[in-house]
Design a protein around this motif. Structure first.
Motif, PDB file in Angstrom:
ATOM      1  N   ASP A  44      30.273  -1.737  -8.590  1.00  0.00           N
ATOM      2  CA  ASP A  44      30.806  -1.650  -7.325  1.00  0.00           C
ATOM      3  C   ASP A  44      31.804  -2.910  -6.939  1.00  0.00           C
ATOM      4  O   ASP A  44      31.257  -3.882  -6.473  1.00  0.00           O
ATOM      5  N   LEU A  45      32.957  -2.949  -7.369  1.00  0.00           N
ATOM      6  CA  LEU A  45      33.699  -3.771  -6.800  1.00  0.00           C
ATOM      7  C   LEU A  45      34.776  -3.487  -5.537  1.00  0.00           C
ATOM      8  O   LEU A  45      35.993  -2.853  -5.917  1.00  0.00           O
ATOM      9  N   PRO A  46      34.527  -3.862  -4.385  1.00  0.00           N
ATOM     10  CA  PRO A  46      35.256  -3.468  -3.338  1.00  0.00           C
ATOM     11  C   PRO A  46      36.864  -3.907  -3.577  1.00  0.00           C
ATOM     12  O   PRO A  46      37.045  -4.875  -3.680  1.00  0.00           O
ATOM     13  N   ASP A  47      37.719  -2.697  -3.162  1.00  0.00           N
ATOM     14  CA  ASP A  47      39.241  -3.101  -3.445  1.00  0.00           C
ATOM     15  C   ASP A  47      39.791  -3.905  -2.161  1.00  0.00           C
ATOM     16  O   ASP A  47      40.836  -4.345  -2.250  1.00  0.00           O
ATOM     17  N   HIS A  48      38.867  -4.173  -1.043  1.00  0.00           N
ATOM     18  CA  HIS A  48      39.195  -4.864  -0.063  1.00  0.00           C
ATOM     19  C   HIS A  48      39.156  -6.453  -0.482  1.00  0.00           C
ATOM     20  O   HIS A  48      39.747  -7.134   0.278  1.00  0.00           O
ATOM     21  N   LEU A  49      38.506  -6.462  -1.626  1.00  0.00           N
ATOM     22  CA  LEU A  49      38.670  -7.707  -2.185  1.00  0.00           C
ATOM     23  C   LEU A  49      37.833  -9.017  -1.082  1.00  0.00           C
ATOM     24  O   LEU A  49      38.071 -10.380  -1.137  1.00  0.00           O
ATOM     25  N   ALA A  50      37.061  -8.543  -0.235  1.00  0.00           N
ATOM     26  CA  ALA A  50      36.377  -9.510   0.599  1.00  0.00           C
ATOM     27  C   ALA A  50      34.706  -9.598   0.457  1.00  0.00           C
ATOM     28  O   ALA A  50      34.033  -9.819   1.180  1.00  0.00           O
ATOM     29  N   GLY A  51      34.591  -9.459  -0.987  1.00  0.00           N
ATOM     30  CA  GLY A  51      33.050  -9.692  -1.222  1.00  0.00           C
ATOM     31  C   GLY A  51      32.224  -8.192  -1.069  1.00  0.00           C
ATOM     32  O   GLY A  51      32.659  -7.285  -0.612  1.00  0.00           O
ATOM     33  N   GLY A  52      30.929  -8.455  -1.228  1.00  0.00           N
ATOM     34  CA  GLY A  52      30.104  -7.322  -1.227  1.00  0.00           C
ATOM     35  C   GLY A  52      29.885  -6.518  -2.480  1.00  0.00           C
ATOM     36  O   GLY A  52      30.637  -6.909  -3.441  1.00  0.00           O
ATOM     37  N   GLY A  53      28.961  -5.398  -2.545  1.00  0.00           N
ATOM     38  CA  GLY A  53      28.921  -4.745  -3.633  1.00  0.00           C
ATOM     39  C   GLY A  53      28.311  -5.576  -4.925  1.00  0.00           C
ATOM     40  O   GLY A  53      27.534  -6.578  -4.672  1.00  0.00           O
ATOM     41  N   ASP A  54      29.195  -5.518  -6.039  1.00  0.00           N
ATOM     42  CA  ASP A  54      28.771  -6.213  -7.314  1.00  0.00           C
ATOM     43  C   ASP A  54      29.548  -7.603  -7.321  1.00  0.00           C
ATOM     44  O   ASP A  54      29.611  -7.936  -8.455  1.00  0.00           O
ATOM     45  N   THR A  55      30.428  -7.860  -6.400  1.00  0.00           N
ATOM     46  CA  THR A  55      31.383  -9.001  -6.409  1.00  0.00           C
ATOM     47  C   THR A  55      30.747 -10.252  -6.897  1.00  0.00           C
ATOM     48  O   THR A  55      31.042 -10.878  -7.774  1.00  0.00           O
ATOM     49  N   GLU A  56      29.450 -10.636  -6.259  1.00  0.00           N
ATOM     50  CA  GLU A  56      28.799 -11.801  -6.964  1.00  0.00           C
ATOM     51  C   GLU A  56      28.431 -11.709  -8.123  1.00  0.00           C
ATOM     52  O   GLU A  56      28.645 -12.633  -9.287  1.00  0.00           O
ATOM     53  N   LEU A  57      27.819 -10.699  -8.560  1.00  0.00           N
ATOM     54  CA  LEU A  57      27.302 -10.388  -9.923  1.00  0.00           C
ATOM     55  C   LEU A  57      28.443 -10.527 -11.187  1.00  0.00           C
ATOM     56  O   LEU A  57      28.209 -11.159 -12.027  1.00  0.00           O
ATOM     57  N   PHE A  58      29.533  -9.522 -10.571  1.00  0.00           N
ATOM     58  CA  PHE A  58      30.505  -9.780 -11.558  1.00  0.00           C
ATOM     59  C   PHE A  58      31.100 -11.189 -11.724  1.00  0.00           C
ATOM     60  O   PHE A  58      31.645 -11.810 -12.757  1.00  0.00           O
ATOM     61  N   THR A  59      31.299 -12.005 -10.708  1.00  0.00           N
ATOM     62  CA  THR A  59      31.891 -13.037 -10.730  1.00  0.00           C
ATOM     63  C   THR A  59      30.988 -14.151 -11.683  1.00  0.00           C
ATOM     64  O   THR A  59      31.478 -15.014 -12.557  1.00  0.00           O
ATOM     65  N   LYS A  60      29.971 -13.809 -11.473  1.00  0.00           N
ATOM     66  CA  LYS A  60      28.888 -14.762 -12.236  1.00  0.00           C
ATOM     67  C   LYS A  60      29.093 -14.551 -13.689  1.00  0.00           C
ATOM     68  O   LYS A  60      28.920 -15.330 -14.704  1.00  0.00           O
ATOM     69  N   PRO A  80      44.563   0.280 -15.957  1.00  0.00           N
ATOM     70  CA  PRO A  80      43.922   1.075 -14.778  1.00  0.00           C
ATOM     71  C   PRO A  80      43.771   0.210 -13.531  1.00  0.00           C
ATOM     72  O   PRO A  80      43.689  -0.956 -13.488  1.00  0.00           O
ATOM     73  N   GLY A  81      43.900   0.829 -12.487  1.00  0.00           N
ATOM     74  CA  GLY A  81      43.712   0.049 -11.210  1.00  0.00           C
ATOM     75  C   GLY A  81      42.398  -0.583 -11.000  1.00  0.00           C
ATOM     76  O   GLY A  81      42.413  -1.561 -10.495  1.00  0.00           O
ATOM     77  N   ALA A  82      41.412   0.182 -11.399  1.00  0.00           N
ATOM     78  CA  ALA A  82      40.190  -0.322 -11.439  1.00  0.00           C
ATOM     79  C   ALA A  82      39.924  -1.879 -12.208  1.00  0.00           C
ATOM     80  O   ALA A  82      39.354  -2.558 -11.424  1.00  0.00           O
ATOM     81  N   LEU A  83      40.830  -2.019 -13.145  1.00  0.00           N
ATOM     82  CA  LEU A  83      40.829  -3.099 -13.694  1.00  0.00           C
ATOM     83  C   LEU A  83      41.516  -4.141 -12.883  1.00  0.00           C
ATOM     84  O   LEU A  83      41.253  -5.715 -12.760  1.00  0.00           O
ATOM     85  N   LYS A  84      42.745  -3.843 -12.232  1.00  0.00           N
ATOM     86  CA  LYS A  84      43.379  -4.916 -11.378  1.00  0.00           C
ATOM     87  C   LYS A  84      42.366  -5.246 -10.329  1.00  0.00           C
ATOM     88  O   LYS A  84      42.443  -6.462 -10.050  1.00  0.00           O
ATOM     89  N   THR A  85      41.641  -4.335  -9.691  1.00  0.00           N
ATOM     90  CA  THR A  85      40.626  -4.818  -8.826  1.00  0.00           C
ATOM     91  C   THR A  85      39.708  -5.736  -9.304  1.00  0.00           C
ATOM     92  O   THR A  85      39.472  -6.859  -8.748  1.00  0.00           O
ATOM     93  N   ALA A  86      39.270  -5.634 -10.406  1.00  0.00           N
ATOM     94  CA  ALA A  86      38.173  -6.481 -11.186  1.00  0.00           C
ATOM     95  C   ALA A  86      38.708  -7.772 -11.431  1.00  0.00           C
ATOM     96  O   ALA A  86      38.289  -8.845 -11.145  1.00  0.00           O
ATOM     97  N   ILE A  87      40.261  -7.899 -11.917  1.00  0.00           N
ATOM     98  CA  ILE A  87      40.787  -9.020 -12.255  1.00  0.00           C
ATOM     99  C   ILE A  87      41.000  -9.914 -10.955  1.00  0.00           C
ATOM    100  O   ILE A  87      40.644 -11.045 -10.860  1.00  0.00           O
ATOM    101  N   ASP A  88      41.291  -9.199  -9.804  1.00  0.00           N
ATOM    102  CA  ASP A  88      41.513  -9.926  -8.607  1.00  0.00           C
ATOM    103  C   ASP A  88      40.541 -10.204  -7.951  1.00  0.00           C
ATOM    104  O   ASP A  88      40.483 -11.195  -6.901  1.00  0.00           O
TER     105      ASP A  88
END
Ligand SMILES: Cc1cc2nc3c(=O)[nH]c(=O)nc-3n(C[C@H](O)[C@H](O)[C@H](O)COP(=O)(O)O)c2cc1C
Length: 183
Positions: A44-60, A80-88
């Motif tokens: 769960d990588l929120p596309d508002h890019l403000a953290g939450g969900g799995d942001t911390e886990l993915f970053t680590k 895919p758009g999901a990849l852009k969100t993950a990269i950003d």
């Protein structure tokens, strides 16, 4: 022989009935044990890019990686758009890291998606390796068991890409250990 270090493999397609996991199963036979497989469909990588969900886990997980392979399809000449969100979602953790690609799709084999991704990763100070794996007409290339029908060229392309990735992984690992990356 260069050492890949800690490898992460990102499965970029999150589409229902996607082929991505089938491509990944073939490719993962080529990578060392201990590779971190990051399936974006499970995060769960929120596309508002403000953290939450799995942001911390993915970053680590990106922080831990010395090298990353992105397995991506091509959608409308892009990725895919999901990849852009993950990269950003991640910033500094991409810096001075090498990135390899396994792409697939219809006629283009995902190459146009990869060309766009090279620009995106350049902005993040990541280094994309020259050799890539490309599977045109990907749906026809796997049998009912999900086995690649004619693996000779893709196997060889995967070995070349991983060889280049290992060289860059070792070089950039040493560079990161010697001095902090400077913008
Ligand atoms: C919305 C969409 C757009 C597509 N656009 C392209 C394209 O521009 N070029 C191409 O070669 N294949 C294209 N394809 C074919 C896909 O690359 C192919 O179906 C691939 O299996 C998709 O990956 P996935 O099944 O893991 O989602 C497209 C597929 C979809 C669903």
């Amino acid at each position: 022989m260069s050492d890949l270090g800690q490898l992460a493999v990102i499965i970029a397609s999150v589409r229902k009935d996607r082929l991505g996991p089938t491509v990944a199963t073939w490719f993962l036979d080529h990578v060392p044990p201990g590779t971190d497989v990051i399936d974006l469909a499970t995060l769960d990588l929120p596309d508002h890019l403000a953290g939450g969900g799995d942001t911390e886990l993915f970053t680590k997980r990106i922080e831990r990686a010395d090298a990353v392979v992105v397995i991506t399809p091509e959608y409308n000449r892009g990725y895919p758009g999901a990849l852009k969100t993950a990269i950003d979602t991640v910033v500094a953790e991409w810096q001075a890291k090498p990135i390899g690609f396994v792409s697939y799709g219809g006629i283009s084999g995902g190459l146009r998606a990869v060309e766009q991704l090279r620009l995106v990763f350049a902005e993040l100070h990541a280094v994309t390796v020259q050799a890539a794996v490309s599977l045109p007409h990907a749906w026809d290339r796997f049998d009912e068991q999900g086995k690649l029908r004619e693996p000779r060229h893709p196997d060889s392309a995967a070995a070349t890409m991983l060889g280049q990735l290992a060289w860059w992984s070792e070089a950039l690992r040493q560079a990161r250990a010697t001095s902090a990356f400077a913008l």
